[in-house]
Design a protein around this motif. Structure first.
Motif, mmCIF file in Angstrom:
data_model
loop_
_atom_site.group_PDB
_atom_site.id
_atom_site.type_symbol
_atom_site.label_atom_id
_atom_site.label_comp_id
_atom_site.label_asym_id
_atom_site.label_seq_id
_atom_site.Cartn_x
_atom_site.Cartn_y
_atom_site.Cartn_z
ATOM 1 N N LEU A 164 0.841 -1.208 -0.065
ATOM 2 C CA LEU A 164 0.076 -0.088 -0.183
ATOM 3 C C LEU A 164 0.664 1.346 0.196
ATOM 4 C CD1 LEU A 164 -3.155 0.524 0.071
ATOM 5 C CD2 LEU A 164 -2.878 0.910 2.577
ATOM 6 N N THR A 195 2.244 1.614 -3.427
ATOM 7 C CA THR A 195 1.347 2.176 -4.326
ATOM 8 C C THR A 195 1.135 3.636 -4.046
ATOM 9 O OG1 THR A 195 0.302 0.102 -4.273
ATOM 10 C CG2 THR A 195 -0.975 1.704 -5.335
ATOM 11 N N PHE A 196 1.057 4.054 -2.702
ATOM 12 C CA PHE A 196 0.753 5.566 -2.352
ATOM 13 C C PHE A 196 2.115 6.244 -3.133
ATOM 14 C CE2 PHE A 196 1.265 9.220 0.552
ATOM 15 C CZ PHE A 196 0.204 9.608 0.025
ATOM 16 N N GLU A 197 3.305 5.479 -2.898
ATOM 17 C CA GLU A 197 4.651 6.343 -3.133
ATOM 18 C C GLU A 197 4.561 6.745 -4.628
ATOM 19 O OE1 GLU A 197 8.923 7.159 -3.700
ATOM 20 O OE2 GLU A 197 7.651 5.186 -4.623
ATOM 21 N N PHE A 198 4.241 5.606 -5.230
ATOM 22 C CA PHE A 198 4.254 5.359 -6.830
ATOM 23 C C PHE A 198 3.158 6.597 -7.339
ATOM 24 C CE2 PHE A 198 3.214 3.691 -11.067
ATOM 25 C CZ PHE A 198 4.431 3.704 -11.580
ATOM 26 N N SER A 199 1.980 6.653 -6.826
ATOM 27 C CA SER A 199 1.121 7.328 -7.096
ATOM 28 C C SER A 199 1.403 8.922 -7.133
ATOM 29 C CB SER A 199 -0.267 7.261 -6.481
ATOM 30 O OG SER A 199 -0.143 7.796 -5.230
ATOM 31 N N GLY A 258 -6.442 1.187 -15.478
ATOM 32 C CA GLY A 258 -5.173 0.238 -14.955
ATOM 33 C C GLY A 258 -4.536 -0.289 -16.374
ATOM 34 N N TYR A 265 0.365 5.873 -13.891
ATOM 35 C CA TYR A 265 0.473 6.335 -12.555
ATOM 36 C C TYR A 265 -1.326 6.397 -11.876
ATOM 37 C CZ TYR A 265 5.040 7.851 -13.383
ATOM 38 O OH TYR A 265 6.341 7.833 -13.586
ATOM 39 N N SER A 284 -2.456 3.656 -9.429
ATOM 40 C CA SER A 284 -2.401 3.663 -8.285
ATOM 41 C C SER A 284 -3.128 4.700 -7.537
ATOM 42 C CB SER A 284 -0.868 4.074 -8.092
ATOM 43 O OG SER A 284 0.152 3.309 -8.860
ATOM 44 N N ALA A 305 -6.270 3.458 -6.977
ATOM 45 C CA ALA A 305 -6.489 2.365 -5.792
ATOM 46 C C ALA A 305 -6.316 2.914 -4.567
ATOM 47 C CB ALA A 305 -5.184 1.461 -6.133
ATOM 48 N N ILE A 306 -5.504 4.009 -4.161
ATOM 49 C CA ILE A 306 -5.366 4.652 -2.960
ATOM 50 C C ILE A 306 -6.813 5.302 -2.670
ATOM 51 C CG2 ILE A 306 -4.521 6.570 -1.631
ATOM 52 C CD1 ILE A 306 -2.814 4.118 -2.042
#
Lengths: 262, 353
Positions: free
Chosen positions: A23, A26-30, A223, A228, A231, A234-235
Motif C-alpha cells: 500500500l 502504491t501510494f509512493e508510486f502514485s 489500469g 500513475y 495507483s 487504488a488509494i
C-alpha cells in the motif's frame, strides 16, 4: 519477554508488513507522476477526468438504490424470521450466504440467461432495465453482509416484546415496523449500508458483463492504459473502503451507547 | 355480569395442554393476582386476555363484548411487561404518547394526557429522557404510564417487578396499587412472588399445572388453603401427617399424642391418614400462650432469622417449624431439649386434595 508474546508480536509485524508495504509502495508510486519530485498530479488527473466523475457518480447512484431496496427487503425479512418464523432461520441464513460461495460471474451469466432481451422478463432489453438488473445483482452480492448486520442489531433489542408492546397500544404492522423496530436497528442498517457501499463502488464483474458505466470497469480501464493514475485510484478506493469501515465503527459504538438498560 | 369473564378457557401447544377449562369472573375495578410457579399457565392466560395467544377453546368477554378472536390492537387493553419494553428510540414523553398518537388523538389532548400520566407516576421532570438514561424502576413506571395513557378497559401486569431490586419492588408495588385504586381500573397481575400477591390483591388465583387450585382473598388463601399445593406454595406451612382415631369426635393421633381438631372429619374413617396444615406463626412455647392444643417434641434446631427465631421440633415422624418473635430477653431453645408447642385447634387445617 515470554516466547508466546514474542511470536504474537512477530505475527503482527509480518501481517502489517504484508498489508502495508504494498500500500505504501502504491501510494509512493502514485505521487511520482511529476519527474524528479513528489506531487498530487495523478490525483488531479483522476479527479479531472470526466469519465471518473461519470462512473463514480453512476456507482454512487447504484449503491444508494442497492442500499434502499436491499434494506426494504432485508429488514422486514429479518424481523419476520425473528418474530414469527424462527424455524426458517437456518434456511434464510443459508440463502443469504449463497452469494459468498457462488462466484459473481456465475450469477451474472444466470441473470443474462434469465433476463436477456428475448426472455419473458427482458431486463437487458433497455438501459433502465439493465440498471434495475444491476441493482438487483448488487443486492444479491451484499445480502450476506446486509442480513447479518441487521439480524445482529435485532438480537440486541427484544423484538418480540417491543412488537407486543406496540401492538397492545393499538399499533398496526407498518407503524410497528417503521416507528418501533426500524429506528432501533439503525446501527445495523447503517453498518450494512456502508459495507454495501464499499462493495458496490469497487464491483467489477456484474457491471462489466452487463455493460454499465460503473466505477469498477473504469478502474480496470485506467489500469490497463495509464501508469500513475491506477495507483492513485487504488488509494482512493482504499480510502473509500476505510471511510466506510470507520463509519461502521462509529455507528455501532453509537448503537451500543443507546441500548436500553435492563 | 362480570366485567372480565373467562369461560372454559383451554390452551394447548402441540400435544401439551397448558391451561385446562379455566373459569374466572372479575368485577370492574378489581385487582386480581395470578400466583403460581413457572410453567403453571398464569402468563399464558394473561397473554390470551391480551390477544397474543388464541385460546384452543372457551371465550373471553370484556364489558359484555366477546374479545376471543379480536387482535391485541383491537382490544383496548394496557399491558406492562417484565422487561419494560419501552421503545429505546423514543423519549419518555413519546413513549407515553405512543398509544394516543396511534389512536389519532389531537396533539393538544395528547400533551395534556401525557403530562397527567407523568404527574401520576411523579416523573414530569424526566419527560425528555430516553429509556437508557433511566433506572429500572423509573423505566417500569414509564411503562405503566404508557399502558394507562389510552384509558384501557383492563390493565395487565406481566411480572412487572421481577427485574427490579427488592427495595424498589416493594415501593413500586405499593405505587401500582395506589394508582390502580385511584383510577379504579380492572387489573390482572401475574407473579410468582407470594408476598407481592398477598400484599396488593383483592383476590388471588393460585395456579397449578394449568388449573386454578384456589381463588380467594389474600386472607383466605393464606389462612384457609384448600389444597396441599396452595398450602405449600403460599407462605411457609407445616404439613403434619396424622392418623384418625375417632372421626365423630374429631380426634387424631400425631406420633403417640392424641389431639382434637375443630374442623369436622366426620366424613373420614378411623385409622385413615390425613394431612394437617399449621402455620409457623400459629404456635408458641410460652406457657401463658393462648391455645387449647399442645404437642410435645424434641428440638431439632433453632435458627435466628433476624425478626424471628425459627425452631424445628420433632413430633413422631413429623418435623414441625414454628416462629417466635425476636426480643432481647428471648432464650433460644437448645437442641434435644423437650418442649411443648401450644396452639389453637382452629389453626390446624385439614388438607383435602
Amino acid at each position: 519477554m515470554k516466547m508466546s508474546k514474542f511470536f504474537a508480536w512477530l505475527a503482527i509485524a509480518v501481517g502489517v508488513t504484508y498489508f502495508f508495504v504494498p500500500l505504501l509502495g502504491t501510494f509512493e508510486f502514485s505521487l511520482r507522476m511529476r519527474r524528479g519530485e513528489y506531487s498530487l498530479d495523478a490525483y488531479g488527473s483522476v479527479f479531472s477526468d470526466v469519465q471518473f466523475q461519470q462512473t463514480f457518480g453512476f456507482s454512487m447512484l447504484m449503491a444508494l438504490f442497492t442500499i434502499a431496496f436491499g434494506m426494504l427487503l432485508v429488514v422486514p425479512t429479518a424481523y419476520w424470521v425473528r418474530l414469527r418464523l424462527p424455524q426458517m432461520r437456518p434456511f434464510v441464513e443459508f440463502v443469504t450466504l449463497m452469494p459468498l460461495v457462488i462466484p459473481a460471474i456465475v450469477i451474472v451469466f444466470g441473470y443474462l440467461r434469465l433476463y436477456n432481451s428475448s426472455s419473458y422478463i427482458p431486463f437487458t432489453g433497455s438501459t433502465f432495465g439493465t440498471n434495475i438488473l444491476l441493482v438487483m445483482s448488487y443486492i444479491t452480492l451484499s445480502l450476506p453482509y446486509m442480513y447479518r448486520s441487521v439480524d445482529t442489531a435485532m438480537r440486541t433489542i427484544d423484538v418480540r416484546t417491543l412488537t407486543e408492546a406496540a401492538e397492545i397500544l393499538g399499533a398496526k404492522w407498518p407503524t410497528i415496523l417503521f416507528k418501533c423496530i426500524f429506528p432501533n436497528v439503525m446501527s445495523g442498517v447503517l453498518s450494512g449500508a456502508f459495507i454495501t457501499f464499499a462493495i458496490v463502488i469497487g464491483e467489477f464483474t456484474m457491471a462489466a458483463l452487463l455493460n454499465r458505466p460503473a466505477f469498477g470497469p473504469y478502474l480496470q480501464l485506467v489500469g490497463a492504459n495509464k501508469a500513475y493514475e491506477p495507483s492513485a485510484l487504488a488509494i482512493i478506493a482504499f480510502a473509500i473502503t476505510w471511510l466506510s469501515m470507520g463509519l461502521i465503527q462509529l455507528v455501532s459504538r453509537f448503537g451500543k451507547l443507546t441500548q436500553s438498560r435492563p | 355480569m362480570p366485567f372480565l369473564a373467562l369461560a372454559n378457557i383451554k390452551k394447548s401447544f402441540g400435544q401439551t395442554q397448558v391451561v385446562h377449562d379455566f373459569n374466572m369472573a372479575i368485577e370492574k375495578g378489581e385487582f386480581i393476582s395470578f400466583l403460581g410457579p413457572s410453567g403453571c399457565g398464569k402468563t399464558t392466560i394473561l397473554r390470551m386476555i391480551a390477544g397474543f395467544e388464541q385460546p384452543s377453546g372457551g371465550t373471553i368477554h370484556i364489558n359484555g363484548k366477546d374479545q376471543t378472536r379480536l387482535k391485541p390492537n383491537q382490544r383496548n387493553i394496557g399491558m406492562v411487561f417484565q422487561a419494560y419494553a419501552l421503545f429505546p428510540n423514543m423519549t419518555v414523553f413519546d413513549n407515553v404518547a405512543f398509544g394516543l398518537k396511534v389512536a389519532g388523538q389531537p396533539k393538544a389532548e395528547i400533551e395534556t394526557r401525557v403530562k397527567e400520566m407523568l404527574k401520576l407516576i411523579h416523573l414530569e421532570h424526566l419527560a425528555d429522557r430516553y429509556p437508557y438514561q433511566m433506572s429500572g424502576g423509573q423505566q417500569q413506571r414509564v411503562a405503566l404510564a404508557r399502558a394507562l395513557a389510552p384509558k384501557p378497559q383492563v390493565l395487565l401486569l406481566d411480572e412487572p417487578l421481577s427485574a427490579l431490586d427488592a427495595k424498589i419492588r416493594v415501593s413500586l408495588r405499593e405505587e401500582i396499587r395506589q394508582i390502580q385504586r385511584q383510577l379504579g381500573i380492572t387489573t390482572v397481575f401475574v407473579t410468582h412472588d407470594q408476598e407481592e400477591a398477598l400484599s396488593i390483591s383483592d383476590r388471588i388465583v393460585v395456579m397449578n399445572a394449568g388449573r386454578a387450585d384456589q381463588i380467594g382473598t389474600p386472607s383466605d388463601i393464606y389462612n384457609r388453603p384448600t389444597t396441599r399445593f396452595v398450602a405449600s406454595f403460599v407462605g411457609t406451612l407445616n404439613i403434619i401427617e396424622a392418623t384418625i382415631v375417632d372421626p365423630a369426635a374429631g380426634t387424631v393421633m400425631i406420633g403417640d399424642q392424641t389431639i382434637a381438631l375443630r374442623e369436622s372429619i366426620a366424613d373420614k374413617t378411623g385409622g385413615e391418614t390425613i394431612s394437617l396444615a399449621l402455620r409457623p406463626e400459629a404456635g408458641s412455647l410460652s406457657e401463658s400462650a393462648k391455645g387449647d392444643t399442645a404437642l410435645t417434641g424434641k428440638v431439632v434446631s433453632a435458627n435466628f432469622l433476624g425478626s424471628v427465631v425459627r425452631t424445628r421440633i420433632a413430633v413422631g415422624k413429623n418435623t414441625v417449624s414454628f416462629d417466635m418473635f425476636n426480643s432481647p430477653d428471648l432464650v433460644m431453645p437448645a437442641p434435644d431439649e423437650v418442649v411443648t408447642l401450644r396452639f389453637s385447634a382452629g389453626d390446624l387445617l385439614v388438607i383435602r386434595d
